[in-house]
Design a protein around this motif. Structure first.
Motif, short mmCIF file in Angstrom:
data_model
loop_
_atom_site.label_atom_id
_atom_site.label_comp_id
_atom_site.label_asym_id
_atom_site.label_seq_id
_atom_site.Cartn_x
_atom_site.Cartn_y
_atom_site.Cartn_z
N ARG A 103 0.83 -1.21 0.00
CA ARG A 103 0.00 0.00 0.00
C ARG A 103 0.87 1.25 0.00
N PHE A 104 1.94 1.23 0.79
CA PHE A 104 2.79 2.42 0.91
C PHE A 104 4.06 2.34 0.07
N PHE A 105 4.50 1.14 -0.25
CA PHE A 105 5.74 0.98 -1.03
C PHE A 105 5.46 0.05 -2.21
N PRO A 106 4.66 0.50 -3.17
CA PRO A 106 4.25 -0.38 -4.28
C PRO A 106 5.40 -0.80 -5.18
N LEU A 139 6.15 9.75 -2.10
CA LEU A 139 5.67 10.90 -1.36
C LEU A 139 4.76 11.78 -2.20
N ARG A 140 5.00 11.85 -3.49
CA ARG A 140 4.10 12.62 -4.35
C ARG A 140 2.71 11.99 -4.37
N THR A 141 2.68 10.68 -4.50
CA THR A 141 1.38 9.98 -4.50
C THR A 141 0.67 10.13 -3.16
N PHE A 162 -3.42 15.60 0.87
CA PHE A 162 -3.82 16.99 0.71
C PHE A 162 -5.05 17.15 -0.18
N ARG A 163 -5.51 16.04 -0.76
CA ARG A 163 -6.65 16.03 -1.67
C ARG A 163 -6.41 16.84 -2.94
N ARG A 164 -5.15 17.06 -3.28
CA ARG A 164 -4.76 17.75 -4.51
C ARG A 164 -3.24 17.66 -4.62
N PRO A 165 -2.69 17.82 -5.83
CA PRO A 165 -1.22 17.72 -5.96
C PRO A 165 -0.52 18.81 -5.15
N ALA A 166 0.55 18.42 -4.52
CA ALA A 166 1.38 19.38 -3.79
C ALA A 166 2.41 19.99 -4.73
N LEU A 223 -20.98 13.25 0.87
CA LEU A 223 -21.66 11.96 0.76
C LEU A 223 -21.00 10.86 1.59
N TRP A 224 -19.69 10.96 1.83
CA TRP A 224 -18.97 9.89 2.52
C TRP A 224 -18.32 10.32 3.83
N SER A 225 -18.27 11.61 4.10
CA SER A 225 -17.51 12.12 5.26
C SER A 225 -16.07 11.63 5.23
N SER A 226 -15.51 11.57 4.03
CA SER A 226 -14.14 11.09 3.86
C SER A 226 -13.55 11.67 2.59
N GLN A 227 -12.29 11.36 2.35
CA GLN A 227 -11.58 11.90 1.20
C GLN A 227 -12.04 11.26 -0.10
N PRO A 228 -11.74 11.88 -1.23
CA PRO A 228 -12.08 11.27 -2.53
C PRO A 228 -11.37 9.93 -2.71
N ASP A 229 -12.00 9.06 -3.49
CA ASP A 229 -11.36 7.77 -3.79
C ASP A 229 -10.58 7.88 -5.10
N ASP A 230 -10.01 6.76 -5.54
CA ASP A 230 -9.16 6.78 -6.74
C ASP A 230 -9.92 7.26 -7.97
N THR A 231 -11.18 6.89 -8.09
CA THR A 231 -11.96 7.30 -9.27
C THR A 231 -12.11 8.81 -9.30
N LEU A 232 -12.46 9.41 -8.19
CA LEU A 232 -12.62 10.86 -8.16
C LEU A 232 -11.29 11.57 -8.38
N PHE A 233 -10.21 11.05 -7.79
CA PHE A 233 -8.89 11.65 -8.02
C PHE A 233 -8.52 11.59 -9.50
#
Length: 821
Positions: free
Chosen positions: A358-361, A380-382, A388-392, A464-474
């Motif tokens: 998950r963290f070191f693919p 770290l970029r991923t 941050f819910r957007r690119p840094a 809708l989810w009270s959480s961050q966007p998922d991969d599809t939304l990103f």
């Protein structure tokens, strides 16, 4: 100190965010146009003089409202809060009062148009989206975000201070402040979360772990939680060994004795593959751990494990239990704490730790420094983009990479440990803790630009989810395709199990369903049952949870099946399990599982007003409260908040003193209470609504009498409609007053979606949604899509020229907080 530096940074950002909100408010409170003032004098003032001045003019200021005491017509027109309240009351039909002349439909429409487009200055072709509240993640959002980002459950409800509420919801940006305690907790949480979730080595020894509940009796049954050593017992399980290698086998038992001594003794014997490998004599002890461990080669395949308890001095059958000096039974028990099989011990056979991919693919790091740095940049970029819910910005990524490298180059450190330390800095960053937004690229010159796709993705997912966007939304946001796919994404997200957060958090606060599990109810006193009589009388936790679940399932079913929102008020079905059905007196429901139940034709149930949840949370501990219940209907169904009560108003129970010779009903006491002129105006609105629910006691059970008198549930709304019982009241609410409910529910859900209260600028957007509901039978999809497609949800207001760009922009431009030491 790291903590003080981070606190200073967050405090500055918070203050700048508040300044940003205040600046927006000031900038938005523009001087009315000359045309708006002229139309006020020509079209509106005559209506006010004709219908309102008896109470709010010519020296009268009922409710501290006057239309003729402003310094000028311009000053009066500029009082947006006054016109917001006037619009609400006129639309609801509560002003002017029905005991005097009332404006015609055309006059009401004329007043509405002037308030919306002149007093509020709304441009229907380009509506003002209102201010954007700077929003910190609340406890629920933080927990869900960590779950989706890190893959672990962090109980933020326990670890963090409680969130305040604003306009009825705990995701309101205006009240989500940051205290020094929050900052300390966020730093601690960042370290604890990363330590628990992120592996710091590339390979670990495999471990199989079993607990007491993983064992079975010889007959295949589950064992008791602990075994008496005075009785023979056998527990067994099996280990699957993947390869012929050397392993370490460890079994840990706990022996626990009662407070008083017990003379029981037993032999605990451990068998592996049918061969006894260990035995241990156990006797009374307050608490003692027994551990057996061995390291040896194992063959591949399944290996049966058996633990026998053999009493050494068991009493003869029929012997009564041993008793201590106080007469209580004494005993000694044994329980399996854990069984572990570690191995293979050969490092060549070790495996990736949990969540490593998950963290070191990319797998274990290369030995080459340049390759490690490049890998850390990608990781770290991923991670930072998701956190941050957007690119840094590239500068931020390089800061993190440099810190990670400094960490992994320390003696004994690993690449993974260095990256993990950088993760901690990300989770302590304001850009993770706050919802950062930006306008659509190329739209900065617009007065009300669209938010960019990343901000829209976050608005959607936290709504809708009270959480961050998922991969599809990103992915859609990265391609600037989210808006084009918006309808399909809304449907996908509603079908996703994570949308249960909308039900649990919105319904939990709109209907106060969260409170039913903790509301104080003294059921024995409420029912008038003396102590020592009637057996056990309580409002059980199981029943409280069942009530909350009923409310949630009714809302969830409406959302998923796109039913009319009017079914929240009046429905011929509900969701029940056996316990709740019995509580309601509805036969034919068996078992603990919830299911849709068609209600009898004469049932008063159906809709949230007659659900146990609402009825319990609007009761006092020892009696029902028509005032609380009526106020609940006004505020949460009709959208008509009442002013706070005047000071020094006596308690309702004081009215009892006026009744001689009989126990008064609540209806009688309220009637006397309303004779006080200070109380009459508000109670004339609340009391009929609350008294309509008097057939339901403090926990929502039906009753026919109160104070040994038949209950009279009839009444008349302040708008003139009469009813005889709660069924007729519900029918009025879904027919004559349905638009009021449409508007109220729209305001509540929009408040929840935007994280701020509804303001005058939002009226046009609200009206469009209400019109769509009215035209389409109240279908929930009209409400949901209408909010998401509205200007307040899709756009943001640019700061006025000359104002410092603060708040969200300040977080955007801020450096990362100093990493944890």
């Amino acid at each position: 100190m790291v903590e003080s530096r981070l606190y200073s940074r967050l405090r500055a950002l918070l203050l700048s965010g508040l300044a940003f909100g205040l600046a927006e408010r000031v900038a938005a409170d523009l001087k009315p146009t000359a045309a708006a003032v002229a139309r006020f004098r020509e079209d509106v003032q005559p209506i006010l003089v004709k219908y309102c001045y008896d109470c709010h003019g010519d020296g009268m200021s009922k409710g501290q409202v006057s239309f003729d005491t402003a310094a000028s017509d311009e000053a009066l027109v500029a009082r947006a809060p006054l016109w917001f309240t006037a619009l609400r009351n006129v639309r609801a039909g509560v002003m002017p009062p029905d005991d005097g002349p009332r404006p015609t439909r055309e006059e009401v429409a004329q007043l509405e148009r002037w308030i919306k487009y002149d007093a509020f200055g709304i441009d229907p072709k380009q509506p003002d989206p209102g201010r954007v509240a700077l929003r910190r993640l609340n406890r629920v959002e933080y927990r869900n975000t960590i779950r989706d980002l890190m893959g672990i459950d962090f109980n933020s409800e326990v670890e963090f201070p409680a969130d305040d509420t604003g306009h009825g919801f705990d995701n309101n940006g205006d009240v989500l402040t940051v205290s020094p305690l929050h900052l300390e907790k966020y730093l601690q949480a960042a370290e604890a979360i990363v330590t628990a979730a992120v592996p710091t080595v590339a390979r670990v020894m495999p471990v199989q772990t079993f607990s007491h509940s993983d064992f079975r009796t010889p007959q295949g049954g589950k064992p008791e939680n602990s075994l008496l050593i005075s009785r023979p017992a056998t527990l067994q399980t099996s280990l699957k060994v993947p390869a012929a290698q050397t392993y370490t086998f460890t079994l840990e038992l706990e022996v626990r004795g009662s407070f008083d001594f017990n003379a029981s003794e037993a032999l605990v014997r451990v068998f592996i593959d049918g061969r006894e490998r260990h035995q241990e004599k156990v006797v009374w002890a307050p608490s003692r751990k027994v551990t057996f461990s061995m390291t040896e080669p194992w063959s591949a395949g399944s290996h049966p494990i058996r633990v026998d308890v053999e009493p050494l001095n068991a009493p003869p059958p029929g012997t009564p239990p041993a008793l201590g000096p106080e007469g209580s039974e004494t005993r000694v028990t044994v329980r399996i704490v854990s069984l572990e099989l570690k191995g293979p011990l050969d490092p060549a056979q070790w495996v990736k730790p949990a969540r490593y991919d998950r963290f070191f693919p990319e797998g274990p790091p290369a030995a080459d420094t340049a390759a490690r740095i490049a890998s850390a940049e990608r990781i770290l970029r991923t991670f930072t983009t998701r956190a941050f819910r957007r690119p840094a910005e590239e500068e931020k990524i390089q800061q993190l990479v440099a810190f990670a490298r400094d960490s992994w180059e320390q003696p004994g450190a690993t690449f993974e440990a260095g990256v993990a330390r950088a993760f901690m800095a990300v989770l302590a960053s304001p850009r993770f803790l706050f919802r950062v937004e930006a306008p659509q690229p190329g739209s900065s010159a617009e007065r009300f630009p669209l938010v960019d796709d990343y901000a829209l993705a976050s608005r959607l997912s936290y709504f809708l989810w009270s959480s961050q966007p998922d991969d599809t939304l990103f992915a859609l946001a990265a391609q600037d395709k989210l808006r084009a796919e918006l309808p399909a994404q809304i449907e996908r997200m509603i079908k996703d199990p994570r949308s249960e957060a909308l039900t649990r958090n919105f319904v939990g606060q709109w209907l106060q369903a969260r409170d039913v599990e903790s509301v104080a109810i003294n059921l024995r006193a409420a029912l008038g049952i003396p102590r020592g009589q009637g057996g056990r009388v309580e409002f059980s936790n199981d029943l409280r949870q069942a009530m909350r679940r009923e409310s949630e399932l009714c809302f969830e079913d409406m959302v998923r099946e796109n039913r009319s929102v009017l079914e929240l008020i009046d429905s011929r079905s509900t969701f029940l399990n056996q316990a709740l059905a019995q509580h309601y007196g509805i036969p034919g429901v068996v078992g603990p599982q919830f299911r849709r139940v068609e209600l009898p034709a004469d049932s008063p149930r159906g809709g949230v007003l007659t659900q146990g949840t609402v009825l319990a949370v609007t009761s006092n501990p020892t009696r029902t409260s028509p005032v609380k219940r009526g106020l609940f209907v006004l505020e949460n169904i009709l959208g008509l908040p009442s002013p706070p009560p005047p000071p020094n108003v006596p308690d309702l129970e004081e009215a009892k003193k006026e009744f001689k010779g009989h126990e008064p009903t609540l209806r009688e006491m309220l009637a006397l209470h309303r004779e006080n002129a200070l109380c009459s105006s508000c109670h004339s609105r609340m009391d009929p609504l609350g008294l309509a629910l008097e057939n339901f006691n403090v926990v929502g059970s039906w009753r026919d009498t109160e104070a040994r008198q038949p209950i009279d549930a009839s009444g008349q709304l302040v708008t003139g409609e009469s009813f005889q019982n709660v069924r007729e009241l519900k029918r009025i609410l879904v027919t004559d007053r349905r638009v009021d409910f449409y508007r109220c529910l729209t305001e509540k859900l929009m408040t929840y979606a935007l994280g701020r209260g509804v303001e005058p600028h939002d009226v046009h957007s609200l009206d469009e949604i209400v019109s769509a509901l009215e035209a389409n039978g109240g279908r929930f999809s009209e409400l949901l899509h209408g909010i998401i497609q509205s200007a307040p949800f899709q756009r943001q207001r640019q700061p006025a020229r000359g104002l410092a760009l603060t708040g969200t922009a300040a977080i955007h431009s801020s450096a990362l907080p100093p990493p944890l030491p």
